[in-house]
Design a protein around this motif. Sequence first.
Motif, PDB file in Angstrom:
ATOM      1  N   PRO A   1       1.120  12.787  -2.242  1.00 34.52           N
ATOM      2  CA  PRO A   1       0.611  11.480  -2.678  1.00 34.52           C
ATOM      3  C   PRO A   1      -0.834  11.510  -3.163  1.00 34.52           C
ATOM      4  O   PRO A   1      -1.166  10.848  -4.149  1.00 34.52           O
ATOM      5  N   GLN A   2      -1.700  12.288  -2.493  1.00 34.78           N
ATOM      6  CA  GLN A   2      -3.112  12.249  -2.892  1.00 34.78           C
ATOM      7  C   GLN A   2      -3.326  12.812  -4.290  1.00 34.78           C
ATOM      8  O   GLN A   2      -4.379  12.608  -4.880  1.00 34.78           O
ATOM      9  N   ARG A   3      -2.319  13.518  -4.814  1.00 34.60           N
ATOM     10  CA  ARG A   3      -2.452  14.055  -6.169  1.00 34.60           C
ATOM     11  C   ARG A   3      -1.767  13.162  -7.205  1.00 34.60           C
ATOM     12  O   ARG A   3      -1.671  13.516  -8.371  1.00 34.60           O
ATOM     13  N   LEU A   4      -1.293  12.015  -6.737  1.00 36.86           N
ATOM     14  CA  LEU A   4      -0.638  11.078  -7.654  1.00 36.86           C
ATOM     15  C   LEU A   4      -1.505   9.832  -7.791  1.00 36.86           C
ATOM     16  O   LEU A   4      -2.232   9.465  -6.862  1.00 36.86           O
ATOM     17  N   SER A   5      -1.417   9.185  -8.956  1.00 40.19           N
ATOM     18  CA  SER A   5      -2.174   7.943  -9.148  1.00 40.19           C
ATOM     19  C   SER A   5      -1.502   6.832  -8.349  1.00 40.19           C
ATOM     20  O   SER A   5      -0.371   6.982  -7.881  1.00 40.19           O
ATOM     21  N   ALA A   6      -2.210   5.709  -8.222  1.00 41.29           N
ATOM     22  CA  ALA A   6      -1.661   4.584  -7.465  1.00 41.29           C
ATOM     23  C   ALA A   6      -0.317   4.149  -8.029  1.00 41.29           C
ATOM     24  O   ALA A   6       0.650   3.940  -7.291  1.00 41.29           O
ATOM     25  N   GLY A   7      -0.252   4.054  -9.337  1.00 42.52           N
ATOM     26  CA  GLY A   7       0.996   3.639  -9.972  1.00 42.52           C
ATOM     27  C   GLY A   7       2.120   4.635  -9.703  1.00 42.52           C
ATOM     28  O   GLY A   7       3.252   4.250  -9.402  1.00 42.52           O
ATOM     29  N   GLU A   8       1.760   5.913  -9.768  1.00 40.63           N
ATOM     30  CA  GLU A   8       2.775   6.950  -9.507  1.00 40.63           C
ATOM     31  C   GLU A   8       3.245   6.898  -8.048  1.00 40.63           C
ATOM     32  O   GLU A   8       4.426   7.086  -7.766  1.00 40.63           O
TER      33      GLU A   8
ATOM     34  N   SER B   1       0.835  -1.218   0.000  1.00 45.14           N
ATOM     35  CA  SER B   1       0.000   0.000   0.000  1.00 45.14           C
ATOM     36  C   SER B   1       0.865   1.261   0.000  1.00 45.14           C
ATOM     37  O   SER B   1       0.500   2.287   0.539  1.00 45.14           O
ATOM     38  N   PHE B   2       2.014   1.150  -0.597  1.00 45.79           N
ATOM     39  CA  PHE B   2       2.944   2.270  -0.871  1.00 45.79           C
ATOM     40  C   PHE B   2       3.550   2.889   0.386  1.00 45.79           C
ATOM     41  O   PHE B   2       4.731   3.209   0.415  1.00 45.79           O
ATOM     42  N   ASN B   3       2.689   3.109   1.415  1.00 44.35           N
ATOM     43  CA  ASN B   3       3.144   3.676   2.690  1.00 44.35           C
ATOM     44  C   ASN B   3       3.935   4.972   2.544  1.00 44.35           C
ATOM     45  O   ASN B   3       4.974   5.159   3.165  1.00 44.35           O
ATOM     46  N   LEU B   4       3.402   5.849   1.717  1.00 41.62           N
ATOM     47  CA  LEU B   4       4.016   7.185   1.651  1.00 41.62           C
ATOM     48  C   LEU B   4       3.428   8.034   2.770  1.00 41.62           C
ATOM     49  O   LEU B   4       2.291   7.800   3.199  1.00 41.62           O
ATOM     50  N   LEU B   5       4.194   9.016   3.242  1.00 46.16           N
ATOM     51  CA  LEU B   5       3.653   9.919   4.253  1.00 46.16           C
ATOM     52  C   LEU B   5       2.782  10.959   3.535  1.00 46.16           C
ATOM     53  O   LEU B   5       3.279  11.692   2.689  1.00 46.16           O
ATOM     54  N   PRO B   6       1.499  10.996   3.864  1.00 46.41           N
ATOM     55  CA  PRO B   6       0.560  11.802   3.066  1.00 46.41           C
ATOM     56  C   PRO B   6       0.827  13.304   3.148  1.00 46.41           C
ATOM     57  O   PRO B   6       0.429  14.043   2.262  1.00 46.41           O
TER      58      PRO B   6
ATOM     59  N   ALA C   1       6.269  14.197  -3.005  1.00 44.04           N
ATOM     60  CA  ALA C   1       7.034  13.070  -3.545  1.00 44.04           C
ATOM     61  C   ALA C   1       8.519  13.187  -3.194  1.00 44.04           C
ATOM     62  O   ALA C   1       9.125  12.239  -2.688  1.00 44.04           O
ATOM     63  N   ARG C   2       9.080  14.360  -3.422  1.00 48.93           N
ATOM     64  CA  ARG C   2      10.513  14.552  -3.171  1.00 48.93           C
ATOM     65  C   ARG C   2      10.835  14.340  -1.688  1.00 48.93           C
ATOM     66  O   ARG C   2      11.804  13.653  -1.338  1.00 48.93           O
ATOM     67  N   GLU C   3       9.981  14.928  -0.835  1.00 47.80           N
ATOM     68  CA  GLU C   3      10.239  14.809   0.608  1.00 47.80           C
ATOM     69  C   GLU C   3      10.133  13.360   1.080  1.00 47.80           C
ATOM     70  O   GLU C   3      10.888  12.920   1.950  1.00 47.80           O
ATOM     71  N   ASN C   4       9.205  12.612   0.474  1.00 48.27           N
ATOM     72  CA  ASN C   4       9.083  11.199   0.818  1.00 48.27           C
ATOM     73  C   ASN C   4      10.354  10.444   0.433  1.00 48.27           C
ATOM     74  O   ASN C   4      10.817   9.590   1.187  1.00 48.27           O
TER      75      ASN C   4
ATOM     76  N   ARG D   1       3.852  20.100  10.112  1.00 46.44           N
ATOM     77  CA  ARG D   1       2.871  19.687   9.107  1.00 46.44           C
ATOM     78  C   ARG D   1       1.869  18.699   9.674  1.00 46.44           C
ATOM     79  O   ARG D   1       0.696  18.708   9.316  1.00 46.44           O
ATOM     80  N   ASN D   2       2.367  17.829  10.541  1.00 43.27           N
ATOM     81  CA  ASN D   2       1.462  16.862  11.136  1.00 43.27           C
ATOM     82  C   ASN D   2       0.393  17.526  11.971  1.00 43.27           C
ATOM     83  O   ASN D   2      -0.755  17.106  11.989  1.00 43.27           O
TER      84      ASN D   2
END
Lengths: 276, 475
Positions: A143-150, A95-100, A104-107, B9-10
């Motif tokens: 992340p919420q502005r990126l597609s699942a694949g992205e 489930s990607f587990n990016l910090l919402p 992208a760069r910061e992740n 941010r959190n």
Amino acid sequence: MSETVLKVEGVTKVYTLGKRNVHALSNLNLQVKKGEFVAIMGPSGSGKTTLLNILGCIDKPTSGKVILDNVGVADLPEAELYKIRRNKIGFVFQSFNLLPYLNARENVELPMENNGKSKNERQSKAKELLAMVGLSGREEHRPQRLSAGEQQRVAIARALANDPAIILADEPTGNLDNKNKQEIVKLLANLNLTQGTTIILVTHDGQVASRTERILFLSDGKITREKNGLHLANKLMCPNCGNKLPTTEAKCPNCGSISNIKEPSNSLFEEEVAED
Amino acid sequence: MGVLSRAYRNISRRKIRALLVILALSFSMSILISIPAGITANQTATQNLTVNLSETIARTEASINQALTQIECSLTPSFEGFGFSPPPSGNFQRPENIADNFMPGQFGGGRVPGQFGGGPFGGRGNVAMNETLYTDIKSISGVAAVVPILEVSQGENQTIEMFGRSFTRMVPNYIIEGIPLTSLVDSYPILPTNITAGRNLQPGDSGVVLLSENNTRFFNAGVGDKIEILGQTFEVVGVYGSTGVSDVMTLYMNLTDAQTVTNNVGYITSLLVFTNDSSSVSDVAAALNSLHPELNVVTAQQRLDQLNDMRERYTAELQNAQTTLSQTQATALQEIVVVVAATSLIVLFVMLYTVRERTKEIGTLKAIGFSNRNILSQFVLEGIMLSAVAGVVGIAIGTIAAPFISSILIPTVNPIGNVVLRVGTGITPAVNVVTVDPQLMLMTFGASILLGMLGSLYPAWRASKIRPAEAMRYE
């Protein structure tokens, strides 16, 4: 022969569920060479995730040895393990587990944060990695502005941030539609070919597994079967000794002869996508 | 992307929650800043009270000791108890022969509470006496000198509404004290001694006045200026300093001048009788009593006795004040403990919830190489950030609302901003505004950071102990 990057010897993992002991892994042995692209397949409850967690140093085996990049990690304390995870392992999650709340760069920068790199170094490396996974120009998107694949691409870029010895991907295509699934597998295969990244991928999807070069079948906590995947054909062979050339290095690590490096072919994946 | 901006941010991610938490915390912090402010005001008030009372008693005692040979005679009880509870308005005797243009209350009732009368010896008599009736006092054996004095208050009537009734009393602007300016003033302690400008009155002076510092403000005049009193012009020759806490309102002039200007020719309000030596004081007092039974005769010794009674009363009142203060402090301490606990608990629960909510994130961070310490500091920092913001807001609220908040929490603080210590009727000296000083602000801010840390330590520790393998399963 290429050097062994991962060696698992007699690993057993026992969970206690109430009064019952569950053997998630029993006396498992495994070796992965540098530059290999390996799939671990198996039904639910076969111990896939347990194995991957032990390989990723986020779980410990009940017994047995795990040697990662010449370091025995099975007995290391947590105070050491996090460094192994940071520097030698790149995790890719289902489930990607990016910090919402990070873009992208910061992740992608996250794993580099505690690694003594300057802010500028971190940023340019993150941008470079995002470009590599095909996300140039989307660095500042959350992340919420990126597609699942992205999102999964961002996660793969994050996994590569500290140039790990091994990438561990747990069902990386599990949350993706077919098109994105193919794209991500292609991306991983390309990374393996062009960067020589060692990848272990856990999946229950036969189609995905078939795109790797070596498929291990896990059942009841043991590797019961092993077969070659289609990716093997993509690997370069040394014209001199016929050995696999794991990286884009021009020199064969086995015989030392200079070879002409071919661009890896992506046709396989394109065909496959067309097939669906 | 540092740990600091991640924490920020959190917090800003869930604005309503952050807002509510900050509101709750800042309420605690405003209480935390108001209680010490109220206590400080209370302490200062009690301290002022103590200083005021002890200074006054010491000063009065010294004056009495200087004049042990002095006997005061007047038609009213002359020792009015340091100006405690003013006599009700209109409670004065007015002999027929007093001029009609005297305002009611000019004699008597003119004391401002806490004013300690017109002179260092407390109030003198305020009822007019015919001067000629008392010329025989000089012939009493043992009497060295007799000094007639006229004291008249000038002021305005003020009506006070209280308990549904209206009371009228005179609030004096100044008090005229006529002293016979003869060689007597050189030999006896009649005039003030601490001259701060110009010179003292001298035998033979006429048409001149000696003002108190308070008078100079009222008349807006200094040494050498001319002032008008009841239509007559006087030159200011000197100013005397107030010796204690009370603003003395008495101005001194020649007795004859005073009698003329107040239309009281031939009248005085008191007599100071000086004996040859202190041993003959009681004999002279007895003789005075038998010669003029209508006179109220007070000797210095009696004054000392009265003073001692007074001192006992004051000491009791001070003790009361101290008891009240320590009770208040105990209450405040309990309140602070409650607030501190509440603040930490708010942070604790919010952070526990946050950690629970972000289990997966924590697992992810650990899986990609964050150490336990990284995780711990991340969450502690978030807790500190929350309470630090709340601290700033709370200090802002507290700075404005401290008097009101402390008046609710500390019974002896009243919301108008003054501390009222209920010390004896009529005393109003102990007023002090509840203020928040920068040091207190800084301390409160420090406390907010400390409490944020305290409250988030356990949740952060729990976060750091989360095992990534388990966190991954947590969806």
